[in-house]
Scaffold this motif. Structure first.
Motif, PDB file in Angstrom:
ATOM      1  N   CYS A  13       0.842  -1.210   0.000  1.00  8.42           N
ATOM      2  CA  CYS A  13       0.000   0.000   0.000  1.00  8.42           C
ATOM      3  C   CYS A  13       0.866   1.244   0.000  1.00  8.42           C
ATOM      4  CB  CYS A  13      -0.922   0.000   1.213  1.00  8.42           C
ATOM      5  SG  CYS A  13      -2.192  -1.311   1.157  1.00  8.42           S
ATOM      6  N   ALA A  14       1.927   1.192   0.765  1.00 11.85           N
ATOM      7  CA  ALA A  14       2.790   2.362   0.857  1.00 11.85           C
ATOM      8  C   ALA A  14       3.432   2.678  -0.472  1.00 11.85           C
ATOM      9  CB  ALA A  14       3.861   2.128   1.918  1.00 11.85           C
ATOM     10  N   ALA A  15       3.757   1.620  -1.222  1.00 14.20           N
ATOM     11  CA  ALA A  15       4.418   1.834  -2.498  1.00 14.20           C
ATOM     12  C   ALA A  15       3.511   2.523  -3.480  1.00 14.20           C
ATOM     13  CB  ALA A  15       4.896   0.489  -3.055  1.00 14.20           C
ATOM     14  N   LEU A  16       2.205   2.356  -3.292  1.00 12.81           N
ATOM     15  CA  LEU A  16       1.264   2.963  -4.219  1.00 12.81           C
ATOM     16  C   LEU A  16       0.958   4.415  -3.892  1.00 12.81           C
ATOM     17  CD1 LEU A  16      -1.279   0.021  -4.612  1.00 12.81           C
ATOM     18  CD2 LEU A  16       0.528   0.709  -6.207  1.00 12.81           C
ATOM     19  N   LEU A  17       1.357   4.858  -2.675  1.00 13.50           N
ATOM     20  CA  LEU A  17       1.012   6.220  -2.248  1.00 13.50           C
ATOM     21  C   LEU A  17       2.011   7.198  -2.845  1.00 13.50           C
ATOM     22  CD1 LEU A  17       0.054   5.616   1.447  1.00 13.50           C
ATOM     23  CD2 LEU A  17      -1.452   5.962  -0.503  1.00 13.50           C
ATOM     24  N   VAL A  18       1.803   7.534  -4.138  1.00 14.99           N
ATOM     25  CA  VAL A  18       2.683   8.481  -4.823  1.00 14.99           C
ATOM     26  C   VAL A  18       1.866   9.714  -5.134  1.00 14.99           C
ATOM     27  CG1 VAL A  18       4.139   8.898  -6.825  1.00 14.99           C
ATOM     28  CG2 VAL A  18       4.032   6.609  -5.811  1.00 14.99           C
ATOM     29  N   PRO A  19       2.226  10.901  -4.670  1.00  5.30           N
ATOM     30  CA  PRO A  19       1.418  12.115  -4.911  1.00  5.30           C
ATOM     31  C   PRO A  19       1.421  12.477  -6.372  1.00  5.30           C
ATOM     32  CG  PRO A  19       3.536  12.703  -3.934  1.00  5.30           C
ATOM     33  CD  PRO A  19       3.472  11.221  -3.906  1.00  5.30           C
ATOM     34  N   ILE A  20       0.418  13.234  -6.696  1.00  4.26           N
ATOM     35  CA  ILE A  20       0.323  13.677  -8.084  1.00  4.26           C
ATOM     36  C   ILE A  20       1.429  14.660  -8.352  1.00  4.26           C
ATOM     37  CG2 ILE A  20      -2.181  13.334  -8.110  1.00  4.26           C
ATOM     38  CD1 ILE A  20      -2.466  16.341  -7.816  1.00  4.26           C
ATOM     39  N   SER A  21       1.665  14.859  -9.611  1.00  3.18           N
ATOM     40  CA  SER A  21       2.714  15.797  -9.987  1.00  3.18           C
ATOM     41  C   SER A  21       2.322  17.182  -9.540  1.00  3.18           C
ATOM     42  CB  SER A  21       2.915  15.782 -11.518  1.00  3.18           C
ATOM     43  OG  SER A  21       3.742  16.847 -11.872  1.00  3.18           O
ATOM     44  N   ALA A  22       3.287  17.893  -9.031  1.00  8.33           N
ATOM     45  CA  ALA A  22       3.044  19.246  -8.557  1.00  8.33           C
ATOM     46  C   ALA A  22       2.563  20.159  -9.662  1.00  8.33           C
ATOM     47  CB  ALA A  22       4.309  19.818  -7.926  1.00  8.33           C
ATOM     48  N   ALA A  23       2.873  19.810 -10.903  1.00 16.87           N
ATOM     49  CA  ALA A  23       2.473  20.651 -12.021  1.00 16.87           C
ATOM     50  C   ALA A  23       0.985  20.639 -12.232  1.00 16.87           C
ATOM     51  CB  ALA A  23       3.190  20.198 -13.284  1.00 16.87           C
ATOM     52  N   GLN A  24       0.286  19.648 -11.638  1.00 15.44           N
ATOM     53  CA  GLN A  24      -1.154  19.566 -11.827  1.00 15.44           C
ATOM     54  C   GLN A  24      -1.918  20.455 -10.866  1.00 15.44           C
ATOM     55  OE1 GLN A  24      -1.790  15.385 -11.360  1.00 15.44           O
ATOM     56  NE2 GLN A  24      -1.422  14.956 -13.552  1.00 15.44           N
ATOM     57  N   ALA A  25      -1.298  21.072  -9.978  1.00 12.95           N
ATOM     58  CA  ALA A  25      -1.979  21.927  -9.000  1.00 12.95           C
ATOM     59  C   ALA A  25      -1.347  23.303  -9.025  1.00 12.95           C
ATOM     60  CB  ALA A  25      -1.854  21.323  -7.608  1.00 12.95           C
ATOM     61  N   LYS A 150      -7.649  27.278  -5.507  1.00 10.58           N
ATOM     62  CA  LYS A 150      -8.589  26.553  -6.370  1.00 10.58           C
ATOM     63  C   LYS A 150      -8.539  27.165  -7.769  1.00 10.58           C
ATOM     64  CE  LYS A 150     -13.237  24.638  -6.242  1.00 10.58           C
ATOM     65  NZ  LYS A 150     -14.531  24.680  -5.560  1.00 10.58           N
ATOM     66  N   SER A 151      -7.469  26.794  -8.502  1.00 10.43           N
ATOM     67  CA  SER A 151      -7.320  27.249  -9.894  1.00 10.43           C
ATOM     68  C   SER A 151      -6.591  26.127 -10.632  1.00 10.43           C
ATOM     69  CB  SER A 151      -6.526  28.548  -9.965  1.00 10.43           C
ATOM     70  OG  SER A 151      -5.252  28.381  -9.421  1.00 10.43           O
ATOM     71  N   GLY A 152      -6.932  25.897 -11.759  1.00  8.22           N
ATOM     72  CA  GLY A 152      -6.334  24.812 -12.485  1.00  8.22           C
ATOM     73  C   GLY A 152      -6.879  23.493 -11.992  1.00  8.22           C
ATOM     74  N   SER A 153      -6.048  22.439 -12.144  1.00  5.73           N
ATOM     75  CA  SER A 153      -6.525  21.102 -11.798  1.00  5.73           C
ATOM     76  C   SER A 153      -5.875  20.550 -10.539  1.00  5.73           C
ATOM     77  CB  SER A 153      -6.224  20.143 -12.966  1.00  5.73           C
ATOM     78  OG  SER A 153      -4.818  20.143 -13.238  1.00  5.73           O
TER      79      SER A 153
END
Length: 706
Positions: A13-25, A150-153
């Motif tokens: 489970c821990a291996a799957l916890l990868v945050p989204i790319s910072a560029a998406q926020a 709250k702008s972009g994705s």
């Protein structure tokens, strides 16, 4: 499940916890690194030292799920137990907890990227509905704080509300102070979690906010009297929903007025003197005041003004004034002044001095008039003075001057008194000097007596005089004073025989001029009559050989000349003219009397015969000798008569009660023998009967018979 198998699941489970790319926020980093963030004031809440511990069975170290689980356990107070089996990989949290996942960010909620990434972060601050701050621990990366708009994705897919942080009122607000009008109150905001919030206070009456009452302190006014007062405290904290807490309601009681300076009384503490009252000083100001005057602590009916004039009934008492302060919203409060000194009596003044009417003369009454005074209904007493000296006992409204007052002036002191007023004395002007009194003859003197003759007492009446006095007398015979006749009574002597008598009576009294008056003349003085007060009588025992005498008795006049003549059986005994007579044998068997003649100058001679004596007798005696025998006794009797030969006669012998024997006496002797006498002692009585010339005699003898 074995320990090794559980560990494999966690690692997976821990291996799957990868945050989204910072560029998406759309975000910006606030700080990075445990130490760097802490230095800038952005806490990691201790995770740096606890990251090696697994929370909710997550993979340890720097990763998003273990950090968020740590915060939910240590900050939000959740148990260290995974709330649901689906809460493992970060991307599954929102799906597993769909029932508590929405789009509203709240401090303490979990920012979740499950559709657009594989990440969770802890919401630290909600700036607005379009800006949040989060802290996060990135898988194989660093710890940071970042601001997301709250702008972009890049905005989270949702917010999971496991147990959102919120403000908690642990202890409700309280009000300190006495809840009453005018009472200063202070609100305590209560105890809150977390600490350090901002608090807004609103005071409320019967649940309605009081306009302008928004501070920690509040002083109720009359508008809140009787209402339920409370305070609401609204706690606010950035990123937290505000929370309001209310204190317990308390009814607003009337306020308390306080006399900071007691009322005072000014003026003289005396009957009829007006006293004034001050209201004193009160807190708060603006009250209205009512007065009540008291005497010895008792309210005086009707005495409710700012001034009071004590009446006479209050003398000797103390006055206070009670001031009652009243103000809207406050209980009325009374304050009483210090008592005055004991009320002194009111003053009295004689506006017109007392005066004296009447003629200042001994025996004539003077009258006092009390004058005019400053007060009515007074009681007056009087004291008269002569030449400035008090006259003892002269304490009525009138005074009759005395003899000792002649030539001296008189004044009267009038003392006015009335309950409640000072007793005051006023003095009249003095009179002219007192004159001597004058007698008035009401009835002229007169001469009284039974007869106008020599030796009869004449008595002068004093007559009737006003006033009475002492009297002296001078008697006159045919208009000429009789030497030495100065008593109230006078007995005419032979010198006044044929003269007319009168008397002058002189009236005397101290302080009065002597006056006199004459009585009318008597008839001419006739010869007097000698009076026997006690009749002459013969004294002594009429016995042969004895002497008798004439007692002349008492008579008037006492100096009369006396002459005596003895009588035998009423016949004159020639030559027997002495006052005494020795009884002879010739007088035996007769009665003697005496004639006494009284004579005095100016009197008619007067003769009185005494009562006769009894029969003149010779005194007899009896002597008896006894010769007792057996049942018998013989007696020899001897009778003698003083001055005479032995007499003849009979002697009666009485014995044994009522037995008698008569014995003949010849030449003074007789014998008798009694027989049949019982043995023992016997009493015998021998009696000689008297005659015209001899006295009777008795002899008693006791004889013992064998």
């Amino acid at each position: 499940m074995s320990r090794s198998r559980v560990l494999m699941v966690v690692l997976f489970c821990a291996a799957l916890l990868v945050p989204i790319s910072a560029a998406q926020a759309s975000y910006s980093l606030i700080c990075t690194g445990y130490t760097s963030c802490a230095d800038k004031g952005y806490s990691h809440s201790g995770y740096a030292t606890h990251k090696s511990t697994s929370y909710w069975r997550m993979y340890t170290g720097t990763n998003c799920t273990n950090y968020v689980a740590y915060r939910l356990v240590t900050t939000n107070g959740m148990p260290n137990e995974r709330p649901r089996s689906g809460v493992g990989n970060a991307e599954d949290w929102g799906f597993a907890m769909a029932s508590i996942t929405d789009s509203t960010p709240v401090v303490g909620s979990v920012a979740w990227w499950g559709r657009t990434g594989h990440h969770v972060a802890y919401v630290e601050k909600v700036v607005s509905s379009s800006e949040i701050w989060v802290s996060e621990s990135n898988w194989s990366g660093a710890f940071d704080w970042r601001k997301i708009t709250k702008s972009g994705s890049g905005w989270p897919d949702g917010f999971i509300h496991f147990k959102d942080l919120k403000l908690v009122n642990n202890v409700r607000p309280t009000i300190s102070g006495v809840v009453k009008v005018g009472g200063a109150l202070t609100a305590w905001g209560g105890d809150w979690t977390p600490k350090g919030n901002t608090y807004v206070y609103r005071w409320r009456a019967d649940g309605v906010n009081i306009p302008g009452a928004e501070g920690k302190t509040f002083t109720p006014t009359a508008a809140q009297l009787g209402k339920q007062l409370s305070v609401s405290v609204t706690a606010s904290r950035p990123s937290y929903p505000t929370l309001r807490a209310y204190s317990v309601s308390k009814k607003v009681a009337p306020g308390t007025l306080k006399a900071t300076v007691a009322p005072e009384i000014t003026g003289t503490a005396r009957v009829d003197s007006t006293l004034s009252a001050s209201v004193g000083t009160w807190s708060p100001t603006g009250a209205t005041y009512a007065f009540q005057w008291n005497v010895d602590g008792n309210p005086v009916t009707g005495a409710t003004g700012a001034t009071y004039t004590p009446g006479p009934a209050e003398v000797g008492r103390r006055v206070t004034v009670t001031v009652t302060a009243s103000k809207l919203g406050y209980d009325s409060v009374a304050s009483t002044s210090t008592p005055t000194a004991e009320l002194a009596p009111g003053p009295l003044t004689a506006t017109i001095k007392p005066s004296i009417t009447g003629t200042p003369k001994v025996g004539l009454p003077l009258s006092a008039h009390h004058g005019t005074w400053s007060k009515p209904d007074l009681t007056f007493s009087y004291q008269w003075f002569v030449d400035g000296s008090e006259v003892s006992g002269a304490d009525s409204a009138t005074f009759v001057p005395r003899a000792a007052d002649v030539g001296l002036p008189v004044t009267v002191h009038v003392t006015a008194s009335r309950a409640g007023y000072a007793t005051t004395t006023a003095i009249s002007p003095q009179t002219t000097p007192v004159e001597r009194g004058t007698f008035r003859l009401v009835e002229k003197p007169a001469i009284t007596g039974n007869h106008t003759r020599v030796g009869s007492r004449l008595t002068a009446t004093t007559g009737q005089w006003s006033p009475g006095g002492t009297y002296t007398y001078t008697w006159y015979a045919d208009g000429k004073p009789i030497t030495g006749a100065t008593s109230q009574s006078f007995i005419p002597t032979s010198r006044q025989l044929g003269a007319k008598i009168r008397v002058r009576v002189f009236a005397h009294r101290a302080g009065y001029a002597t006056a006199s008056a004459l009585a009318d003349n008597t008839e001419r003085i006739e010869r007097g009559r000698i009076q026997n007060v006690t009749a002459p009588r013969i004294t002594g025992t009429a016995r042969l050989g004895s002497s008798v005498a004439v007692s002349p008795g008492e008579h008037t006049p006492s100096g009369a000349t006396l002459r005596y003549q003895w009588l035998r059986d009423g016949k004159v005994l020639t030559g027997a003219t002495g006052r005494t007579r020795k009884i002879t044998v010739g007088d035996l068997g007769h009665k003697l009397s005496a004639r006494v003649r009284f004579a005095a100058p100016g009197y008619t001679a007067h003769t009185v015969t005494t009562a006769p004596t009894g029969w003149v007798k010779a005194r007899t005696t009896i002597g008896v000798s006894a010769t007792p025998g057996t049942r018998r006794v013989s007696f020899t009797i001897k009778v003698t008569a003083a001055g005479l030969p032995a007499p003849d006669g009979t002697v009666q012998v009485r014995f044994d009660g009522d037995h008698y024997r008569t014995v003949t006496i010849v030449d003074g002797r007789g014998k008798v023998t009694l027989t049949n006498q019982a043995s023992g002692p016997h009493a015998y009585v021998f009696t000689l009967r008297g005659t015209l010339k001899l006295t009777s005699a008795t002899y008693r003898k006791t004889v013992t018979i064998s």
